[in-house]
Scaffold this motif. Structure first.
Motif, short mmCIF file in Angstrom:
data_model
loop_
_atom_site.label_atom_id
_atom_site.label_comp_id
_atom_site.label_asym_id
_atom_site.label_seq_id
_atom_site.Cartn_x
_atom_site.Cartn_y
_atom_site.Cartn_z
N GLN A 7 46.18 99.33 -12.06
CA GLN A 7 45.23 98.24 -11.86
C GLN A 7 45.18 97.83 -10.39
O GLN A 7 44.09 97.60 -9.84
CB GLN A 7 45.60 97.05 -12.73
CG GLN A 7 45.32 97.27 -14.22
CD GLN A 7 45.67 96.04 -15.05
OE1 GLN A 7 46.72 95.44 -14.87
NE2 GLN A 7 44.80 95.68 -15.97
N TYR A 28 41.93 97.60 -7.97
CA TYR A 28 41.58 96.35 -7.28
C TYR A 28 41.44 96.57 -5.78
O TYR A 28 40.52 96.06 -5.14
CB TYR A 28 42.64 95.29 -7.55
CG TYR A 28 42.56 94.61 -8.89
CD1 TYR A 28 41.36 94.08 -9.35
CD2 TYR A 28 43.70 94.49 -9.69
CE1 TYR A 28 41.28 93.45 -10.59
CE2 TYR A 28 43.63 93.85 -10.92
CZ TYR A 28 42.43 93.34 -11.38
OH TYR A 28 42.35 92.72 -12.59
N ASP A 76 39.57 93.51 -4.20
CA ASP A 76 40.17 92.25 -4.65
C ASP A 76 41.61 92.20 -4.15
O ASP A 76 42.55 92.60 -4.83
CB ASP A 76 40.13 92.17 -6.18
CG ASP A 76 40.49 90.78 -6.69
OD1 ASP A 76 41.16 90.04 -5.95
OD2 ASP A 76 40.12 90.45 -7.84
N ALA A 97 44.17 89.89 -6.19
CA ALA A 97 44.68 90.49 -7.43
C ALA A 97 45.72 91.57 -7.11
O ALA A 97 46.73 91.70 -7.79
CB ALA A 97 43.53 91.08 -8.24
N THR A 98 45.46 92.32 -6.04
CA THR A 98 46.41 93.36 -5.61
C THR A 98 47.72 92.73 -5.17
O THR A 98 48.80 93.19 -5.54
CB THR A 98 45.83 94.19 -4.45
OG1 THR A 98 44.54 94.68 -4.80
CG2 THR A 98 46.74 95.35 -4.11
#
Length: 380
Positions: free
Chosen positions: A121, A125, A131, A134-135
């Motif tokens: 994910q 991201y 993003d 989020a990372t």
């Protein structure tokens, strides 16, 4: 999906005109029918990477018509590795994130599989959705978990690769440097050699620009640095050696070369501060333990700093824990007692050997003196 539908799907795939693929399908069907889940997992791990099926439609059909019918029966981490190839081909990256969220629930009995899902994910991201928050959250959530894992798992290398890519993107040189070295420590054998020169170049710049990075010998001792030889960036090896030994004369001599790199040019003041600190460390290291009183004048000559700036340099070195000692302002000297350990090159090791020889000779002389004086005392 019913057993009949699985059989129908497998039968359809075996009808392909490609004999190689047909044979692969036959083998997987046999493993499936015999419920040889481990063997099937191993076969699928290579099959999903077959160049002939590298498109989203074919891979998603493979998952929905076949893999999904037994995904709870196979090794959770193996399942994540197989599906990571499929996820990489999904064009809708938000859909890919949702797909991984569902996958996390299916493999939650295996910590490593869940960690791997989070790293996947994070990659999406960072690379596709831009993003960074989020990372960052994923990197921070996994950092302590992986450091406390007790052993290096297959997830570690992928995590450090993600973290280094993130830190490089946001310009945190020191964190990028540390994570990249940790990535290489986990994955050097699988890291394509064609990518070594670029990685070595970025690591070299990070070593120079990274706040608090003084153990440059760690990079110089790594085989990846030799990949720069014969390239247009070979000069970076010489510059790193200059920093590692605190060679300010070489640093200034090479200015026409390194100043062509804008990232280095705009940070010239910080580079000079760093190499001056490394020079002071080297001066301390070279001296015998009983001869570490260094005058401000000596430091000014070695570092090429004005005499009035020497005390500030020493204070910075003390504050950062690079050396330990006491400043005597009246006498204009610093009495050094310790220097931070570093990875040493051959010349530095040779100097240390000479220091040890001197130390051993001093001990031997002291022993002989004690023996002589003891004999005098006993006879009297």
């Amino acid at each position: 999906m019913s057993q009949a539908n699985v059989v129908s799907y497998l039968s359809e795939q075996k009808q392909t005109s490609d004999k190689e693929l047909a044979k692969e399908w036959e083998i997987m069907e046999e493993f499936y029918n015999e419920k040889l889940w481990n063997e099937l997992t191993i076969k699928l791990s290579s099959f999903v990477k077959n160049p002939k099926i590298q498109n989203e439609k074919a891979l998603m059909q493979l998952y929905s018509n076949f893999i999904s019918t037994f995904e709870t029966k196979i090794n959770p981490f193996g399942l994540v590795e197989i599906l990571s190839v499929i996820i990489a081909h999904m064009k809708d990256k938000k859909e890919a994130i949702a797909f991984i969220e569902k996958l996390k629930d299916k493999v939650k009995i295996c910590d490593e599989a869940v960690w791997m899902c989070k790293v996947l994910q994070g990659q999406i991201y960072l690379e596709f959705l831009d993003d960074k928050e989020a990372t960052k959250k994923i990197i921070e959530d996994l950092k302590d978990i992986l450091e406390e894992a007790g052993n290096v798992t297959p997830v570690h290398g992928k995590y450090y690769l993600l973290a280094s890519a993130y830190y490089r993107l946001i310009g945190q040189h020191a964190d990028y440097y540390r994570c990249s070295l940790q990535f290489l420590g986990c994955s050097i054998e699988s890291f394509p050699k064609s990518e070594w020169p670029d990685q070595a170049f970025f690591l070299g710049l990070a070593a120079l620009l990274g706040e608090g990075v003084y153990n440059i010998g760690e990079l110089l001792a790594h085989p990846i640095i030799d990949s720069l030889r014969g390239t247009e960036n070979e000069w970076l090896i010489e510059l790193l050696h200059a920093f590692n030994s605190g060679d300010i004369a070489k640093f200034e001599e090479m200015k026409p070369i390194w100043s062509s790199i804008n990232d280095l040019k705009v940070q010239e003041v910080k580079l000079r501060q760093k190499i001056s600190l490394l020079c002071l460390m080297e001066m301390t290291f070279k001296r015998a333990a009983n001869n570490r009183t260094i005058t401000f004048t000596e430091i000014a000559n070695e570092t090429r700093l004005p005499l009035k700036e020497v005390e500030l340099l020493i204070m910075k070195a003390l504050a950062q824990g690079l050396v330990r000692g006491a400043i005597d302002q009246v006498a204009g000297v610093v009495n050094m007692t310790w220097v931070q350990p570093r990875v040493l090159n051959r010349d530095q090791v040779s100097n240390m050997a000479k220091t040890l020889d001197t130390w051993i000779q001093s001990i031997t002389s002291m022993e002989q003196l004690i023996e002589t004086r003891a004999a005098e005392i006993l006879t009297n």
